[in-house]
Structures are given as structure tokens and as C-alpha cells.
Design a protein around this motif. Structure first.
Motif, short mmCIF file in Angstrom:
data_model
loop_
_atom_site.label_atom_id
_atom_site.label_comp_id
_atom_site.label_asym_id
_atom_site.label_seq_id
_atom_site.Cartn_x
_atom_site.Cartn_y
_atom_site.Cartn_z
N SER A 1 7.10 8.10 6.86
CA SER A 1 6.45 9.07 7.76
C SER A 1 5.17 9.63 7.13
O SER A 1 4.19 9.86 7.83
CB SER A 1 7.42 10.21 8.10
OG SER A 1 7.81 10.89 6.92
N ASP A 2 5.18 9.84 5.81
CA ASP A 2 3.97 10.31 5.14
C ASP A 2 2.88 9.25 5.20
O ASP A 2 1.71 9.55 5.43
CB ASP A 2 4.25 10.66 3.67
CG ASP A 2 5.15 11.86 3.52
OD1 ASP A 2 5.17 12.70 4.44
OD2 ASP A 2 5.83 11.95 2.49
N PHE A 3 3.28 8.00 5.00
CA PHE A 3 2.32 6.90 5.07
C PHE A 3 1.72 6.79 6.46
O PHE A 3 0.53 6.59 6.63
CB PHE A 3 2.99 5.59 4.65
CG PHE A 3 2.06 4.42 4.63
CD1 PHE A 3 1.07 4.32 3.66
CD2 PHE A 3 2.17 3.41 5.56
CE1 PHE A 3 0.21 3.24 3.63
CE2 PHE A 3 1.31 2.33 5.53
CZ PHE A 3 0.33 2.24 4.57
N LYS A 4 2.57 6.94 7.48
CA LYS A 4 2.10 6.87 8.87
C LYS A 4 1.05 7.95 9.13
O LYS A 4 -0.01 7.67 9.70
CB LYS A 4 3.26 7.03 9.84
CG LYS A 4 2.85 7.03 11.30
CD LYS A 4 4.01 7.31 12.21
CE LYS A 4 4.33 8.77 12.11
NZ LYS A 4 5.29 9.26 13.07
N ASN A 5 1.31 9.15 8.68
CA ASN A 5 0.35 10.24 8.86
C ASN A 5 -0.96 9.95 8.13
O ASN A 5 -2.04 10.23 8.64
CB ASN A 5 0.94 11.57 8.39
CG ASN A 5 2.05 12.05 9.28
OD1 ASN A 5 2.10 11.70 10.46
ND2 ASN A 5 2.95 12.83 8.72
N LEU B 1 0.82 -1.21 0.00
CA LEU B 1 0.00 0.00 0.00
C LEU B 1 0.85 1.26 0.00
O LEU B 1 0.51 2.26 -0.63
CB LEU B 1 -0.93 0.03 1.22
CG LEU B 1 -2.11 -0.92 1.19
CD1 LEU B 1 -2.81 -0.91 2.55
CD2 LEU B 1 -3.08 -0.54 0.09
N ARG B 2 1.96 1.21 0.70
CA ARG B 2 2.82 2.38 0.83
C ARG B 2 3.45 2.75 -0.50
O ARG B 2 3.58 3.92 -0.84
CB ARG B 2 3.90 2.12 1.87
CG ARG B 2 4.79 3.30 2.12
CD ARG B 2 5.70 3.04 3.30
NE ARG B 2 6.73 2.10 3.01
CZ ARG B 2 7.98 2.43 2.69
NH1 ARG B 2 8.32 3.68 2.60
NH2 ARG B 2 8.88 1.50 2.46
N GLY B 3 3.82 1.75 -1.28
CA GLY B 3 4.43 2.01 -2.58
C GLY B 3 5.66 2.89 -2.46
O GLY B 3 6.57 2.61 -1.69
N GLY B 4 5.72 4.00 -3.22
CA GLY B 4 6.86 4.89 -3.21
C GLY B 4 6.78 5.99 -2.17
O GLY B 4 7.64 6.85 -2.11
N MET B 5 5.74 5.97 -1.36
CA MET B 5 5.54 7.01 -0.35
C MET B 5 6.54 6.83 0.80
O MET B 5 6.87 5.70 1.17
CB MET B 5 4.10 6.89 0.18
CG MET B 5 3.65 8.02 1.05
SD MET B 5 1.98 7.77 1.72
CE MET B 5 0.99 7.79 0.26
N GLU B 6 7.02 7.92 1.33
CA GLU B 6 7.90 7.87 2.50
C GLU B 6 7.15 7.28 3.70
O GLU B 6 5.94 7.47 3.84
CB GLU B 6 8.39 9.27 2.87
CG GLU B 6 9.39 9.82 1.91
CD GLU B 6 10.71 9.08 1.94
OE1 GLU B 6 11.16 8.68 3.03
OE2 GLU B 6 11.30 8.90 0.86
#
Length: 51
Positions: free
Chosen positions: A30-34, A23-28
Motif C-alpha cells: 500500500s505504501d508503494f502504491k501511494n 523496486l518495492r523491496g521491503g516496502m509494504e
């Protein structure tokens, strides 16, 4: 019995971790956590507010 439970728990943990990574893919991270925390907060609010 406990060993079987531990193996199942580890398999579940691995599956959940893989889903989160997909699901996170290329996302950082910390951004995914938020993003995920925001969704969880929205769900909590929507389930607990009495109309």
C-alpha cells in the motif's frame, strides 16, 4: 499470430511485475502504491501545465 501475441503479452506482464517487485523491496504494497501514484500524478501535472 494471436498465440504469439498472447505469449509476448504474458512475458511483458511478468517482466513489469518483476521490476515492480524489485523496486518495492521491503516496502509494504500500500505504501508503494501511494508512492507510485504520487509520481504518476506529479508527472501528469508537470507534462500538462502550460507555463
Amino acid at each position: 499470430m494471436d498465440n504469439k501475441r498472447e505469449v509476448e503479452r504474458k512475458k511483458l506482464h511478468s517482466a513489469i511485475w518483476k521490476i515492480a517487485e524489485d523496486l518495492r523491496g521491503g516496502m509494504e504494497g500500500s505504501d508503494f502504491k501511494n508512492y507510485v501514484l504520487g509520481i504518476m500524478f506529479y508527472r501528469y501535472i508537470s507534462e500538462n501545465i502550460i507555463s
